[in-house]
Design a protein around this motif. Sequence first.
Motif, PDB file in Angstrom:
ATOM      1  N   HIS A  52       0.743  -1.207  -0.029  1.00  0.00           N
ATOM      2  CA  HIS A  52      -0.195  -0.065  -0.068  1.00  0.00           C
ATOM      3  C   HIS A  52       0.847   1.452   0.079  1.00  0.00           C
ATOM      4  O   HIS A  52       0.943   1.960   1.187  1.00  0.00           O
ATOM      5  CB  HIS A  52      -0.873   0.080   1.085  1.00  0.00           C
ATOM      6  CG  HIS A  52      -2.219  -0.864   1.011  1.00  0.00           C
ATOM      7  ND1 HIS A  52      -2.360  -2.239   1.161  1.00  0.00           N
ATOM      8  CD2 HIS A  52      -3.422  -0.581   0.398  1.00  0.00           C
ATOM      9  CE1 HIS A  52      -3.427  -2.689   0.765  1.00  0.00           C
ATOM     10  NE2 HIS A  52      -4.042  -1.658   0.272  1.00  0.00           N
ATOM     11  N   HIS A  93      -0.063   4.354   6.476  1.00  0.00           N
ATOM     12  CA  HIS A  93      -0.625   3.249   5.561  1.00  0.00           C
ATOM     13  C   HIS A  93      -1.486   4.110   4.590  1.00  0.00           C
ATOM     14  O   HIS A  93      -2.343   4.853   4.960  1.00  0.00           O
ATOM     15  CB  HIS A  93      -1.508   2.408   6.443  1.00  0.00           C
ATOM     16  CG  HIS A  93      -1.812   1.124   5.512  1.00  0.00           C
ATOM     17  ND1 HIS A  93      -3.086   1.226   4.480  1.00  0.00           N
ATOM     18  CD2 HIS A  93      -1.558  -0.123   5.536  1.00  0.00           C
ATOM     19  CE1 HIS A  93      -3.223   0.104   4.081  1.00  0.00           C
ATOM     20  NE2 HIS A  93      -2.343  -0.945   4.737  1.00  0.00           N
ATOM     21  N   SER A 139      -3.773   4.540  -2.093  1.00  0.00           N
ATOM     22  CA  SER A 139      -2.749   3.473  -2.521  1.00  0.00           C
ATOM     23  C   SER A 139      -3.135   3.361  -4.118  1.00  0.00           C
ATOM     24  O   SER A 139      -4.263   2.704  -4.353  1.00  0.00           O
ATOM     25  CB  SER A 139      -2.265   2.384  -1.903  1.00  0.00           C
ATOM     26  OG  SER A 139      -1.477   1.594  -2.384  1.00  0.00           O
ATOM     27  N   GLY A 168       0.852   1.056  -6.331  1.00  0.00           N
ATOM     28  CA  GLY A 168       0.846   0.880  -4.975  1.00  0.00           C
ATOM     29  C   GLY A 168       1.498  -0.253  -4.264  1.00  0.00           C
ATOM     30  O   GLY A 168       1.268  -0.754  -3.312  1.00  0.00           O
ATOM     31  N   ALA A 172      -7.077  -1.741  -3.331  1.00  0.00           N
ATOM     32  CA  ALA A 172      -6.551  -1.254  -1.949  1.00  0.00           C
ATOM     33  C   ALA A 172      -7.602  -1.850  -1.080  1.00  0.00           C
ATOM     34  O   ALA A 172      -8.599  -2.073  -1.198  1.00  0.00           O
ATOM     35  CB  ALA A 172      -6.315   0.323  -1.896  1.00  0.00           C
TER      36      ALA A 172
END
Length: 171
Positions: free
Chosen positions: A32, A74, A79, A84, A92
């Motif tokens: 991520h 995070h 992402s 990613g 994601a």
Amino acid sequence: PPNRMLYSLYALWSRGNWGMISTGNVQVASDHLTLGRDMVVPPDLADDDVAPFSALANALHISPNTLAIMQLSHAGRQSPNILGGRGLLSPAVAPSAIALGARSRDGWIARLLYRTLFPTPRALSEGELDHIVEQFVRGAKLAAVAGFDGVELHNAHGCGWIRICPKRELR
């Protein structure tokens, strides 16, 4: 891991005698990322894995008055698909399945890019959420072992953050 370019940049900033410097995003999950080249907390905290982060903390401590803070992140739904760290068709994950979207006043190209790069994320299960919490804990341990003065827990772009400084009080 951090590299020589980052060591030079943060050392330059530390020479400015700032009271505190936060690193950019240090992602707790390699799947991520935000830009594909983010620093990432290593899966193990072996000496070889910690060494580049220790060098970064040392670069930030060129000025003895500068607090070195590691920003743990995070990227969640922010992402992108391609950069990613996941496969093209792997969405994601986020606390809820709410897509990141362009505003209605944005042009159709922007809306298409948002839908393509940031499709609706998959909602996390409780177990997956617990795993992400463990990843943040591993990141905090990395910061402590590497010689940082504290961590910043990045919880959302533009929504806020928390700083925890176990070694010194902020003044």
